[in-house]
Scaffold this motif. Sequence first.
Motif, PDB file in Angstrom:
ATOM      1  N   PRO A 198       0.668  -1.115   0.006  1.00  0.00           N
ATOM      2  CA  PRO A 198       0.104   0.167   0.035  1.00  0.00           C
ATOM      3  C   PRO A 198       1.013   1.431  -0.172  1.00  0.00           C
ATOM      4  CG  PRO A 198      -0.933  -1.865   1.351  1.00  0.00           C
ATOM      5  CD  PRO A 198       0.358  -2.158   1.167  1.00  0.00           C
ATOM      6  N   GLU A 202       1.200   1.768  -7.498  1.00  0.00           N
ATOM      7  CA  GLU A 202       0.598   0.603  -7.874  1.00  0.00           C
ATOM      8  C   GLU A 202       1.003   0.694  -8.821  1.00  0.00           C
ATOM      9  OE1 GLU A 202      -2.156   3.564 -11.145  1.00  0.00           O
ATOM     10  OE2 GLU A 202      -3.278   2.525  -9.033  1.00  0.00           O
ATOM     11  N   LYS A 244      -4.372  -8.348  -1.166  1.00  0.00           N
ATOM     12  CA  LYS A 244      -4.713  -6.607  -1.932  1.00  0.00           C
ATOM     13  C   LYS A 244      -6.062  -5.806  -1.610  1.00  0.00           C
ATOM     14  CE  LYS A 244      -8.261  -8.901  -5.221  1.00  0.00           C
ATOM     15  NZ  LYS A 244      -8.013  -9.275  -6.731  1.00  0.00           N
ATOM     16  N   ASN A 246      -5.482  -4.619   1.505  1.00  0.00           N
ATOM     17  CA  ASN A 246      -5.301  -4.061   1.753  1.00  0.00           C
ATOM     18  C   ASN A 246      -4.837  -2.806   1.458  1.00  0.00           C
ATOM     19  OD1 ASN A 246      -4.084  -2.441   4.634  1.00  0.00           O
ATOM     20  ND2 ASN A 246      -2.351  -3.920   4.602  1.00  0.00           N
ATOM     21  N   ASP A 247      -5.570  -1.787   1.648  1.00  0.00           N
ATOM     22  CA  ASP A 247      -4.943  -0.697   1.816  1.00  0.00           C
ATOM     23  C   ASP A 247      -4.004   0.796   1.807  1.00  0.00           C
ATOM     24  OD1 ASP A 247      -6.899   0.181   2.989  1.00  0.00           O
ATOM     25  OD2 ASP A 247      -8.516   1.087   1.928  1.00  0.00           O
TER      26      ASP A 247
END
Length: 326
Positions: A198, A202, A244, A246-247
């Motif tokens: 995170p 990206e 994925k 988890n931001d």
Amino acid sequence: MLSNTIKELSTTILNNQSNFETTKNAIDEIHKHYLETTKIEDFGESMQHMAAVPTASGMALSLNHAAACLLDYRRTAKFLRGMVSLIREQQQQQPNEIINIFYAGCGPYAPFITLVAPLFKASEVQFSLLEINAASIQMAQNLIKSLELTDYVQEYHTADAVTFQIPDAKKYHILFSETLDALLYRESYVPILWNMLPQLDENCAIIPNNVIVQASMTYPKSETEEIRKEKEAAVILNVREAVKVNDGSKSLPEEFTPVTINLSGDEKYYSMVVDTKVQIQGDLWLSRNESSLSIPLEMEIAYPLDAPNVTFFYQLKPSVELKLKN
């Protein structure tokens, strides 16, 4: 100059991926030079250098065991190939940029800078290194200096990758973290990705790109068959899919969603095999038994069944391990 020797040996490994003996000899030669340079043998088998280091979730390899990973020959050769290939791919995508690499868990040899950097110019690639074991990162720093590669390193960090906040994280093109074992047992690859992905851009590439823990069923072998037939039963854990969610705002869970496999029915199986499939980069994988990372676990199935179902779950707290219950 030692750096030129390592460059030649790295090139030999890259150019002889299908020739195991040539690859092995080159890695043995590199290991010999690294032993002589670091004097790691002088540390012996003292508890300080043989004991694993606890992290916030999982364990980091001891100094001696981390150094020995270099001699996992196909693993070293394939990770080297994947790293060099990914850097070149990133150079094509960003032709006017320095490729910045964050190396989490470098160990005392930091092989994926010390073998990789000589193949490039410092104006092309830059590394930041992180290691929880203070003795390991000091040794890596000394080795990098001996190889005259200090111009390739921006920062050294002695910290826990499971909780570390990366300075200027968005600038990195590649995260390298070879912090795993077969069945993702004990080591911190999953918690590290949970923490670091995170923070990064990206589009940041990861090596290894993914790890999949998969169960298969084998059938009893007939007299005419040399090997048992096998079929996939279930994906127990797909790491990239699991992390994925988890931001950056979620705490590391105690475990991931369990997966249940039913063994009852008309078919009779001989065993269940659990594989660790390591996707290094693109179509480059470590296949079964190629490495210590991909040694399968095989469990014979006894009939009649005591219970029709077995359930796997990947635990992250209080320890990192794959667990089974029925």
